[in-house]
Write a protein that holds these residues in place. Structure first.
Motif, PDB file in Angstrom:
ATOM      1  N   LEU A   1      40.773  40.922  43.384  1.00  8.50           N
ATOM      2  CA  LEU A   1      40.471  42.064  44.244  1.00  8.50           C
ATOM      3  C   LEU A   1      39.742  41.624  45.517  1.00  8.50           C
ATOM      4  N   MET A   2      38.702  40.834  45.366  1.00  4.22           N
ATOM      5  CA  MET A   2      37.931  40.396  46.536  1.00  4.22           C
ATOM      6  C   MET A   2      38.764  39.478  47.430  1.00  4.22           C
TER       7      MET A   2
ATOM      8  N   LEU B   1      39.463  32.453  56.277  1.00  4.25           N
ATOM      9  CA  LEU B   1      40.225  32.686  55.044  1.00  4.25           C
ATOM     10  C   LEU B   1      39.900  31.643  53.979  1.00  4.25           C
ATOM     11  N   LYS B   2      39.774  30.399  54.387  1.00  2.21           N
ATOM     12  CA  LYS B   2      39.450  29.330  53.441  1.00  2.21           C
ATOM     13  C   LYS B   2      38.073  29.569  52.817  1.00  2.21           C
TER      14      LYS B   2
ATOM     15  N   VAL C   1      27.815  34.031  46.850  1.00  2.16           N
ATOM     16  CA  VAL C   1      28.230  33.458  45.569  1.00  2.16           C
ATOM     17  C   VAL C   1      28.545  34.614  44.640  1.00  2.16           C
ATOM     18  N   GLN C   2      29.405  34.366  43.706  1.00  2.00           N
ATOM     19  CA  GLN C   2      29.741  35.414  42.749  1.00  2.00           C
ATOM     20  C   GLN C   2      29.136  35.091  41.398  1.00  2.00           C
TER      21      GLN C   2
ATOM     22  N   SER D   1      34.804  31.206  48.158  1.00  2.00           N
ATOM     23  CA  SER D   1      33.709  32.045  47.659  1.00  2.00           C
ATOM     24  C   SER D   1      34.166  33.043  46.604  1.00  2.00           C
ATOM     25  N   PHE D   2      35.404  33.527  46.729  1.00  2.00           N
ATOM     26  CA  PHE D   2      35.895  34.558  45.819  1.00  2.00           C
ATOM     27  C   PHE D   2      36.965  34.048  44.854  1.00  2.00           C
TER      28      PHE D   2
END
Length: 108
Positions: free
Chosen positions: A29-30, A17-18, A73-74, A23-24
């Motif tokens: 939404l993500m 979860l961390k 990565v976003q 990352s998001f």
């Protein structure tokens, strides 16, 4: 599952979860969808009792956490209409795969 294994499973769950939260970050939404998927996967395996299976699942969770942290990565839309990616030191050994223009247009 023994108490020690339950603690280890909870630790693995939190690590995944961390990793998704980092990352998001900023993508509601993500964040929501990834948290739901992580929970679903852990719930599906809640009653696994075989020591070998438990160990395999814990190893998979650790690998998932590592993958999410280093390989995802976003890209963010900038004010010029392009996308920017900010890589951190955790991405130093990764490779960058840029989606096609067609795929980017579909995601808008």
């Amino acid at each position: 599952m023994a108490t020690g294994r339950a603690t280890e499973a909870l630790r693995a769950y939190r690590q995944v979860l961390k990793a998704t939260q980092k990352s998001f970050a900023g993508d509601t939404l993500m964040l929501r969808e990834s948290a739901a998927e992580v929970r679903k996967k852990f719930e599906e395996n809640r009653h696994v009792s075989s020591e070998a299976d438990v160990q395999r699942l814990l190893d998979e969770a650790r690998e998932a956490s590592q993958f999410i942290s280093t390989m995802i990565v976003q890209a963010k839309l900038n004010n010029r209409g392009g996308y920017e990616v900010q890589l951190g030191k955790e991405h130093a050994e990764g490779t960058l795969e840029i989606p096609s223009e067609e795929l980017l247009k579909k995601s808008k």
